[in-house]
Scaffold this active site. Sequence first.
Site, short mmCIF file in Angstrom:
data_model
loop_
_atom_site.label_atom_id
_atom_site.label_comp_id
_atom_site.label_asym_id
_atom_site.label_seq_id
_atom_site.Cartn_x
_atom_site.Cartn_y
_atom_site.Cartn_z
N LYS A 112 48.77 -10.68 70.93
CA LYS A 112 48.12 -11.14 72.07
C LYS A 112 47.75 -10.99 72.85
CE LYS A 112 52.59 -13.37 71.62
NZ LYS A 112 52.87 -13.00 70.45
C1 LIG Z 1 54.31 -13.29 69.37
C2 LIG Z 1 54.56 -12.31 68.45
C3 LIG Z 1 54.71 -12.79 67.57
C4 LIG Z 1 54.64 -14.19 66.20
O1 LIG Z 1 54.01 -15.00 67.00
P1 LIG Z 1 53.71 -16.65 66.24
O2 LIG Z 1 51.77 -16.51 66.70
O3 LIG Z 1 53.92 -17.34 68.37
O4 LIG Z 1 53.80 -17.20 65.55
C5 LIG Z 1 54.84 -12.09 66.06
N1 LIG Z 1 55.04 -10.18 66.55
C6 LIG Z 1 54.57 -10.09 67.68
C7 LIG Z 1 54.38 -9.11 67.66
C8 LIG Z 1 54.33 -10.73 68.78
O5 LIG Z 1 54.28 -10.81 70.01
#
Ligand SMILES: *Cc1c(COP(=O)(O)O)cnc(C)c1O
Length: 495
Positions: A112
């Site tokens: 993120k």
């Molecule tokens: C948010 C997240 C995901 C999922 O990603 P999306 O874009 O919501 O599909 C997968 N792995 C981790 C560690 C995340 O923080």
Amino acid sequence: MNLKYKSTRSADKTVTASEAILKGLADDGGLFVPEYIPKLDVSMDELKSMSYQETAYAVMKQFLTDFTEEELKHCIDRAYDSKFDTEVIAPLVKVGDTYHLELFHGATIAFKDMALSILPHLLTTAAKKNHVTNEIVILTATSGDTGKAALAGFADVPGTKIIVFYPKGGVSRVQELQMVTQKGSNTSVVAIHGNFDNAQSGVKAIFEDKELEKELAEAGYQFSSANSINIGRLVPQVVYYVYAYAKLLENGEITSGEEINVTVPTGNFGNILAAYYAKQMGVPIAKLICASNENKVLFDFFQTGIYNKNREFILTSSPSMDILISSNLERLIYAIAGQDAEKNSGLMAQLRETGAYEITAEMRDKLSDFAGGFATEKETAETIRATYERTGYVMDTHTAVAACVCAQYRKDHADGRKCLVASTASPYKFIHSVMTAIDAKYADTDEFELVDELSRISGTDIPKAIEEIRNADIRHTAECDADQMKATVKEILGV
Ligand SMILES: *Cc1c(COP(=O)(O)O)cnc(C)c1O
């Protein structure tokens, strides 16, 4: 050419990129999408030698056409700096026969950060461009990682406040500690009694509340979103797929034009959608492999053409993927409906009313770029352990879901293409599940003792993000019921 954005739910109105970023969600509840996906205007040969920051500019300028070069470069330079623990920002690591694109080298050690370290700069720039004088209130629902990354990105950013809702008991201990120890006079963190979907639906309802919007405007506030429904999060995520391909080429791992497959551990469908956009920009990606955990609503969707969230919500060891309503899927539905806003709205209304919808055969035909797979809890743990034993590489639970699905895909399809796995979190972030997968003897060990043990067995440094929470004070203790979210927001803002 100025690229305009439209809502997935109405055909009539267009907005600029900066307006779309500012608003987060369209007035009709739809998501903003560009009218078309722009092509890269630099060659892979040029991209090969570019830094992450240069690649970011080359990609983002194609989408955010109403930002000046100076504005965009300023945002990029402030985002991708020493907050990351490596100059390459997103390193590629070869693990066995797959390439892991490590997206967890930012401030909060999950992917993120790739988008949320730049979103505050895009948003404040967009506010200036559009002469917004209100204070911007970022409202975010999190399954764990977005919350902390958004808090870290927005903490003490002038002209903004941020309120984060997370499901009590639905995030890892490290994730919770990261959030409740967050500093910054403009930050609030609230645990809700419910799951992530409750939190996300609550936030969406607040965004759609016109009366509240009026009240806030009178008090000098306006909402925006840091969730992956904001196009300002999606666009920065396209960058690392372009970058990864160029680096594979530069390192001689692939030849010019060679197609690769990409496997993405998926929750809200933001990360994999960014890979889809990268493909449409011209990156030679063959299959986009969508990896789910036991909440395999997306796997079933790709299998049957039916999206059905009416099922048990399972708490897994990959909590950031414990999601039954994948918000960004709406952007794909809109695309495969031939950009038909009415058709898409109809399906989304069905989802709201009945919890399910079915796409047409014609729409299904347009999904051939995608494959779906899922990993059980046992398979996920087994992937972590077996990879560690074979290679010494320790991956987190989310990445392990993708690595497992990637291996299944290879086995089930005679597809010899090289595969990139989006590695979305540091193993330190989900340390209890990771260490227990490696050896059951760690089951009762304190998480912070495991930190030292993981560092020892993997030969990696303990990330700063972990050191920081070891002794930090708890600053946020608020809790509320899922139906009290609006009242809580009003109380925090004093309106
Ligand atoms: C948010 C997240 C995901 C999922 O990603 P999306 O874009 O919501 O599909 C997968 N792995 C981790 C560690 C995340 O923080």
